[in-house]
Write an enzyme that holds these catalytic residues in place. Structure first.
Site, PDB file in Angstrom:
ATOM      1  N   ALA A 146      -0.392  -7.769   1.615  1.00 49.62           N
ATOM      2  CA  ALA A 146       0.630  -7.105   2.417  1.00 49.62           C
ATOM      3  C   ALA A 146       1.250  -6.043   1.514  1.00 49.62           C
ATOM      4  CB  ALA A 146       1.685  -8.108   2.886  1.00 49.62           C
TER       5      ALA A 146
ATOM      6  N   ASN B 105      -5.860   4.744  10.443  1.00 50.62           N
ATOM      7  CA  ASN B 105      -5.563   3.315  10.443  1.00 50.62           C
ATOM      8  C   ASN B 105      -4.654   2.998  11.630  1.00 50.62           C
ATOM      9  OD1 ASN B 105      -4.874   0.709   9.898  1.00 50.62           O
ATOM     10  ND2 ASN B 105      -4.115   1.081   7.829  1.00 50.62           N
TER      11      ASN B 105
ATOM     12  N   CYS C 171      -3.201  -1.685  10.760  1.00 45.39           N
ATOM     13  CA  CYS C 171      -2.665  -2.326   9.565  1.00 45.39           C
ATOM     14  C   CYS C 171      -1.721  -3.441   9.973  1.00 45.39           C
ATOM     15  CB  CYS C 171      -1.902  -1.345   8.685  1.00 45.39           C
ATOM     16  SG  CYS C 171      -1.230  -2.160   7.217  1.00 45.39           S
TER      17      CYS C 171
ATOM     18  N   LYS D 247      -9.884   3.505  12.767  1.00 43.93           N
ATOM     19  CA  LYS D 247     -10.218   2.193  12.203  1.00 43.93           C
ATOM     20  C   LYS D 247      -9.658   1.140  13.135  1.00 43.93           C
ATOM     21  CE  LYS D 247     -10.042  -0.307   7.861  1.00 43.93           C
ATOM     22  NZ  LYS D 247      -9.873  -0.095   6.404  1.00 43.93           N
TER      23      LYS D 247
ATOM     24  N   ASN E 292     -10.547  -3.896   9.962  1.00 41.82           N
ATOM     25  CA  ASN E 292      -9.408  -4.006   9.076  1.00 41.82           C
ATOM     26  C   ASN E 292      -9.197  -5.492   8.787  1.00 41.82           C
ATOM     27  OD1 ASN E 292      -7.007  -3.362   7.650  1.00 41.82           O
ATOM     28  ND2 ASN E 292      -6.673  -1.633   9.012  1.00 41.82           N
ATOM     29  N   THR E 293      -8.259  -5.795   7.925  1.00 42.57           N
ATOM     30  CA  THR E 293      -7.966  -7.197   7.619  1.00 42.57           C
ATOM     31  C   THR E 293      -7.434  -7.908   8.868  1.00 42.57           C
ATOM     32  OG1 THR E 293      -5.753  -6.549   6.927  1.00 42.57           O
ATOM     33  CG2 THR E 293      -7.438  -6.666   5.216  1.00 42.57           C
TER      34      THR E 293
ATOM     35  N   GLY F 165     -16.021  -5.576   5.842  1.00 42.61           N
ATOM     36  CA  GLY F 165     -15.422  -6.899   5.911  1.00 42.61           C
ATOM     37  C   GLY F 165     -16.284  -7.878   5.145  1.00 42.61           C
TER      38      GLY F 165
ATOM     39  N   GLY G  68     -14.767  -3.481   0.159  1.00 43.33           N
ATOM     40  CA  GLY G  68     -13.341  -3.561  -0.108  1.00 43.33           C
ATOM     41  C   GLY G  68     -13.021  -4.545  -1.215  1.00 43.33           C
ATOM     42  N   THR G  69     -12.621  -5.728  -0.792  1.00 42.17           N
ATOM     43  CA  THR G  69     -12.163  -6.766  -1.715  1.00 42.17           C
ATOM     44  C   THR G  69     -13.107  -7.008  -2.883  1.00 42.17           C
ATOM     45  OG1 THR G  69     -10.928  -7.784   0.074  1.00 42.17           O
ATOM     46  CG2 THR G  69     -11.499  -9.214  -1.766  1.00 42.17           C
TER      47      THR G  69
HETATM   48  C1  LIG Z   1      -5.359  -4.639  -1.055  1.00 44.32           C
HETATM   49  C2  LIG Z   1      -5.868  -4.011   0.186  1.00 44.32           C
HETATM   50  C3  LIG Z   1      -5.295  -2.829   0.657  1.00 44.32           C
HETATM   51  C4  LIG Z   1      -5.756  -2.227   1.822  1.00 44.32           C
HETATM   52  N1  LIG Z   1      -5.193  -1.068   2.253  1.00 44.32           N
HETATM   53  C5  LIG Z   1      -5.668  -0.454   3.364  1.00 44.32           C
HETATM   54  C6  LIG Z   1      -5.140   0.800   3.812  1.00 44.32           C
HETATM   55  O1  LIG Z   1      -4.274   1.376   3.180  1.00 44.32           O
HETATM   56  N2  LIG Z   1      -5.628   1.358   4.953  1.00 44.32           N
HETATM   57  C7  LIG Z   1      -6.624   0.743   5.670  1.00 44.32           C
HETATM   58  O2  LIG Z   1      -7.048   1.269   6.698  1.00 44.32           O
HETATM   59  N3  LIG Z   1      -7.161  -0.436   5.265  1.00 44.32           N
HETATM   60  C8  LIG Z   1      -6.706  -1.040   4.134  1.00 44.32           C
HETATM   61  N4  LIG Z   1      -7.267  -2.241   3.726  1.00 44.32           N
HETATM   62  C9  LIG Z   1      -8.351  -2.839   4.514  1.00 44.32           C
HETATM   63  C10 LIG Z   1      -9.713  -2.547   3.900  1.00 44.32           C
HETATM   64  O3  LIG Z   1      -9.959  -1.180   3.894  1.00 44.32           O
HETATM   65  C11 LIG Z   1     -10.827  -3.289   4.669  1.00 44.32           C
HETATM   66  O4  LIG Z   1     -10.818  -2.850   6.011  1.00 44.32           O
HETATM   67  C12 LIG Z   1     -10.673  -4.792   4.656  1.00 44.32           C
HETATM   68  O5  LIG Z   1     -10.173  -5.226   3.415  1.00 44.32           O
HETATM   69  C13 LIG Z   1     -11.973  -5.529   4.951  1.00 44.32           C
HETATM   70  O6  LIG Z   1     -12.959  -5.304   3.989  1.00 44.32           O
HETATM   71  P1  LIG Z   1     -13.216  -6.305   2.722  1.00 44.32           P
HETATM   72  O7  LIG Z   1     -13.333  -7.680   3.272  1.00 44.32           O
HETATM   73  O8  LIG Z   1     -14.473  -5.795   2.092  1.00 44.32           O
HETATM   74  O9  LIG Z   1     -12.030  -6.162   1.833  1.00 44.32           O
HETATM   75  C14 LIG Z   1      -6.807  -2.834   2.553  1.00 44.32           C
HETATM   76  C15 LIG Z   1      -7.378  -4.020   2.072  1.00 44.32           C
HETATM   77  C16 LIG Z   1      -6.935  -4.607   0.916  1.00 44.32           C
HETATM   78  C17 LIG Z   1      -7.582  -5.882   0.449  1.00 44.32           C
END
Ligand SMILES: Cc1cc2nc3c(=O)[nH]c(=O)nc-3n(C[C@H](O)[C@H](O)[C@H](O)COP(=O)(O)O)c2cc1C
Ligand SMILES: Cc1cc2nc3c(=O)[nH]c(=O)nc-3n(C[C@H](O)[C@H](O)[C@H](O)COP(=O)(O)OP(=O)(O)OC[C@H]3O[C@@H](n4cnc5c(N)ncnc54)[C@H](O)[C@@H]3O)c2cc1C
Ligand SMILES: Cc1cc2nc3c(=O)[nH]c(=O)nc-3n(C[C@H](O)[C@H](O)[C@H](O)COP(=O)(O)OP(=O)(O)OC[C@H]3O[C@@H](n4cnc5c(N)ncnc54)[C@H](O)[C@@H]3O)c2cc1C
Ligand SMILES: Cc1cc2nc3c(=O)[nH]c(=O)nc-3n(C[C@H](O)[C@H](O)[C@H](O)COP(=O)(O)O)c2cc1C
Ligand code: FES
Ligand code: FES
Lengths: 270, 310, 310, 270
Positions: free
Chosen positions: C77, C134, C137, C172, C199-200, C250, C272-273
């Site tokens: 967050a 986005n 979020c 997104k 997204n998350t 994801g 991402g992660t």
């Molecule tokens: C720490 C963190 C910050 C993120 N910040 C953004 C953001 O600023 N804008 C956005 O669209 N998604 C953001 N996301 C979402 C990621 O871009 C991605 O959609 C999501 O984490 C799923 O992919 P993953 O499982 O490979 O992490 C963020 C994710 C994480 C973990």
């Protein structure tokens, strides 16, 4: 499905690894001290193991019992994926959660038939156990891609069973599928005997045994390998299509109604 | 240490008219109809048993493969195979009546009317203590998920069931909606006695060698620890939205996982996928909650429910 | 082995006007604005860089704790902390222009108008190749999630952005909706060039000792391997619904995870992660996709995209 | 935030465990062969480790460097949770992915000030490293709940530093918080010296050091411990509220702008 006064005396217990040794190629033999399970296991039944250090996995892994005495249960397994890989790391003294015995095993070998075992790969495991508990001796066919996957020949021979091996690459025994060897033998012997098949191995092999049994009007008991969830009959993940005597088809739970089915019950390719 | 802390804490909770010894039940579809786990789990120690989903008649479910393990969970697409409500009443209910544990029957239907019919059939079934309505099964087109698409449709299904039974009705809410509070309020306004959540989250795994979905049904539902934080969030939102009790589930493996749901506002919890790796989980969770209450000097689990700090 | 199989397979893909050397990009918020990982990752080998979300002006984000690890993933967050679009253009864009890699800027706004303004500001920024909007979020009330609640509102936000820029626009999409196809179609109908997902997933973790949410923002978004099968399912559905390209993300940790998305219909993927535990992941995934194509005798990654078997 | 021609020479590399030994109580000392990281580490910097066999965890774990020479990097750590528990299982020869060196460490000790180190728990780790690289010698205050958490006394003494220990249970050194010992010492010495503080430990301890430094108009360099994501400055998880000289507040990334901050920068309790 049963609704009886509960089940089959399955227990959830901690087995202690007594020994864990190589059995050639990717195979290993794993012995547990588990005196609450061991004395009650029947050939063809399996145990469901919670594999240590497999922390992002949520399922147990099922293994046929290979040997059992008053105190110990042994499995013979092949490393094929994450779970069996992690299993291969357990060391003597370690505790492994065991759920078992599970499933309906092979029926008792009838004295008027000649037991014919047909095994592929780790399919020898329940059949060695069956052979060791059978009053009647018979013949064992072991099929494999190559010599490395032919296991337990001496084991069967020590128990007084005749062993015939077939490998697809010809590296041991006859060359070709196990059915080639089986067919040749059946052609020679069928006039004199009533074979009863007990088979465990890949579906293709089981189907081939089934075809021969139906053709000859013999019995064939097949042990199926289906991916399992609970192992207890609750989740309905492990189902096999079966046909009842009245011709109606339904799903049977391989973990509960099986893993052993008479070949006429099986509806293939569903 | 006060004498209160030494006494056994009171674990009992009530879900409408359902009185439970403790807040830990089994999740539908993961515990069969009762007998399956009875060899290894003392059914009398459970808070309640929730049986696998039933419709009016028998149902075949999906072709296998029906289950695949993924990181932190599993996907299932059983497709609601079952003996139907009559089959259940005949084959399983007599067995369940021998135990001192509330039985909650999970139901589904291909039409709104069927939901109502199943409920009506269960209304006079002795030994059935409550009805959980699955309006969120991701695994069959006909059943459930269509009725869980929006709060208005869900409310209609809820009323169909509510009208046909006087037993406690517990709609099981979908996890993949942005407005869970609206679903929970729909349940409350339709006169339901509690809500449960979450069902599995729609998901898919593809075998990259064959390029086919691994499940025969192509899509399935994700369960297990992977979904726990998603479930806690939805339970927290639902509990804030309504006064009827909330049953929390999704990924419970430890007492701590269950306690998170209770703190977030759940009056009871259900253990699903964890039954497969450790059938002792529900009882371990019961003991763990009792330990926690003792350690924190709470006399009753009801002090814990909804005790989230701002 | 055919000679085709021995040649290096063609990994290039196009997302509207964005031409990428390979289909592997970084996911917004997990790779900063470019320089952060440049010591350990060769930026020129990435398919594209997607930078952390930006609004018009600087934004402080949420109080810490902002991140917590859970089984199979993490919750975050962050709350969209950032230097604002001007800050980005001044402080980071010159650095990014030194590389031969498309830069996609992730944007958000507290109002529809702000989305449009940010897009307009980026429209003439040299070195910006695309705009990811986005609208999903979970971490701040003002930004994003409100615009992702339903397809109609989302479409309005998409049109606001579309009208203000000629650069490729990539909304997104939210993961916690029952009707992802409707969102994807809204994007297509609004004239967007691609969609990205997921997204998350909104989620929560509670410290059972303090009984407080672990994140200061109380709720956060779940990412990591835990969400991969959910993402594959949503990408598959979105790809079936529209003809514009889909970007899948994801839980990607391995090339196999990425290949599932491509087979399901994604034209590109984002990591991402996994950058946190292994910053080499995007490049490892690129190499793994090339290996896979070679092993399967495919000359181009485009043969793989959407190649799911029934 | 930096936008320079890239960073700090951080590398992603495989370290080989050279040794792993107990350091009393729950502490262990872990030495890696990592010649691409080792020569460039400055006191106060940290390395970010991917812990083997932690399969459902997605984050690395940060550890201050305790020692470094041309080829090896050593950490001193305490087992407190899943990650450090799994770390305690690694064995010599095993490979561990290292990301480092990371962060901004302590500044060089000025010759006109007397370095005063204040450590709590594993906070001794970066301070031992600092002491070993410092031309000037000074005094070290080590605070802990009990004797078991007092580490590295001999280490500091061998380097020629004076060591004062305080334990809350009185099991070693003076009884009470480390600030009691520090205050008594300051009262005696402050007329004759200009102390400069270097501290690492729990927030409460750092705040106490900060209060004294501000009161005396001395410098205090504090190494903060925040839960981290990427460790590289990308995720914005590890932020600390800081105040610039113009009074404006903002978030600083402990992994990039820190982990060491001058105490006047810190805005406590946000
Ligand atoms: C720490 C963190 C910050 C993120 N910040 C953004 C953001 O600023 N804008 C956005 O669209 N998604 C953001 N996301 C979402 C990621 O871009 C991605 O959609 C999501 O984490 C799923 O992919 P993953 O499982 O490979 O992490 C963020 C994710 C994480 C973990
Ligand atoms: C009753 C029974 C008895 C058995 N007895 C033995 C025995 O005695 N010895 C022995 O070595 N093995 C035995 N097995 C097989 C054994 O259970 C498996 O090899 C083991 O579970 C594999 O686990 P793993 O984690 O290593 O492999 P996994 O990584 O789970 O997978 C191994 C292979 O199975 C595939 N797979 C995974 N999930 C599915 C699915 N849902 N559908 C289709 N394919 C899938 C994978 O793609 C992979 O190729 C038995 C199985 C059953 C059902
Ligand atoms: C720059 C830096 C240098 C460090 N140097 C050292 C060192 O030299 N030696 C050493 O022993 N340790 C050091 N640490 C601390 C070390 O990184 C942690 O102890 C380690 O990461 C714990 O991992 P774990 O998996 O064992 O514990 P975890 O299981 O992750 O958790 C340990 C504790 O932290 C709590 N926690 C987890 N996540 C959060 C969160 N988001 N917010 C608040 N609390 C949380 C848990 O509840 C638990 O009590 C350093 C940390 C930093 C930031
Ligand atoms: C194999 C399996 C079968 C399920 N069958 C049903 C069902 O019939 N009806 C229902 O409402 N939920 C069903 N569920 C969902 C669970 O009851 C539960 O909501 C979900 O699995 C989340 O909990 P868990 O993570 O603890 O498993 C099933 C879940 C699994 C894994
Ligand atoms: S594995 Fe669960 S029913 Fe067979
Ligand atoms: S840990 Fe990611 S920015 Fe500091």
């Amino acid at each position: 499905m049963e609704n009886g006064p509960i089940g089959k005396g399955t227990v959830l217990t901690d087995g202690v690894v007594a020994s864990h040794v190589d059995a050639g190629a990717q195979y290993r033999e794993l012995v547990f001290e588990a005196s609450d399970v061991a004395p009650r296991v029947e050939p063809g039944q399996f145990i469901h193991l919670r594999i240590p250090r497999l922390s992002n996995c949520v399922l147990r892994r099922p293994f046929s019992v290979f040997r059992a005495d008053a105190r110990t249960v042994t499995i013979l397994y092949k490393t094929v994926g994450r779970g069996t890989e992690a299993l291969s790391q357990v060391t003597p003294g370690e505790v492994v959660s065991i759920l078992g015995p599970l499933g309906r095993g092979f029926p008792r070998v009838l004295s008027r038939t000649l037991p014919v075992l047909v095994a592929g790969g780790y399919g020898v495991a329940p059949l060695v156990f069956l052979a060791s508990r059978s009053a009647t001796r018979g013949v064992v066919f072991i099929g494999a891609a190559g010599a490395a996957d032919v296991l337990c020949v001496e084991e069967f021979e020590k128990l007084g069973w005749a062993v015939r091996v077939a490998t697809e690459d010809g590296s041991l025994g006859e060359t070709g599928r196990v059915t080639v060897a089986l067919d040749a033998w059946l052609a020679r012997e069928r006039a004199d005997i009533i074979p009863e098949f007990f088979a465990c191995g890949p579906d293709g092999m089981l189907k081939a045994v089934s075809d021969r049994a139906i053709e000859g009007s013999w019995k064939a008991w097949l042990s199926l390998d289906k991916h399992m969830g609970c192992g207890m009959g609750a989740c309905l993940a492990c189902v096999q299509r079966v046909r009842a005597e009245d011709g109606s088809a339904s799903w049977a739970r391989v973990c509960r109604e099986g893993p052993v089915f008479e070949c006429r019950e099986i509806v293939w390719n569903v | 240490m006060t004498s209160q802390m030494q006494k056994s804490p009171d674990l009992s909770v009530e879900l409408g008219a359902i009185r439970m010894k403790n807040p830990v039940m089994t999740a539908s579809g993961t515990f069969g109809y009762g007998p399956e786990f009875a060899d290894v789990v003392d059914l009398n120690r459970l808070g309640a048993i929730v049986v696998k989903g039933l419709r009016m008649g028998p149902w075949d479910g999906n072709r296998p493969p029906r289950m695949v393990e993924v990181r932190g969970g599993l996907l299932n697409a059983i497709g609601l195979q079952g003996p139907g409500v009559e089959g259940f009443i005949r084959e399983y209910l007599p067995f369940l009546r021998r135990f001192d544990v509330p039985v909650i029957v999970n139901i589904w239907g291909r039409t709104m009317e069927e939901y109502g019919e199943v409920a009506a059939r269960l209304d006079d079934a002795e030994g059935v203590h409550g009805i959980e309505m699955n309006i969120s099964c991701p695994n069959i087109k006909e059943g459930g998920i269509a009725f869980g698409a929006d709060p208005a449709t869900a409310a209609e299904a809820m009323r169909c069931v509510r009208q046909r039974t006087s037993k406690p009705v517990i709609p099981k809410l979908p996890p993949n909606v942005p407005n869970i509070a609206a679903f929970a309020r729909a349940a409350e306004e339709s006169g339901c006695d509690a809500v449960s959540l979450i069902n599995t989250i729609p998901a898919m795994a593809i075998d990259i060698e064959t390029r086919r979905p691994i499940l025969a049904n192509r899509v399935g539902g994700l369960s297990g620890p992977a979904i726990h934080p998603v479930a806690v969030k939805l339970v927290w939102e639902a509990a804030q939205a309504v006064r009827i009790p909330v049953i929390g589930m999704g990924g419970i493996e430890t007492a701590g996982d269950a306690i998170e749901f209770l703190i977030a506002g759940a009056s009871a919890v259900a253990v699903g996928t964890a039954n497969f790796s450790d059938p002792a989980t529900p009882l371990r969770v019961v003991d763990g909650i009792a330990d926690y209450l003792r350690r924190h000097g709470m006399a009753s689990v009801r002090e814990l429910i909804g005790s989230i700090q701002p």
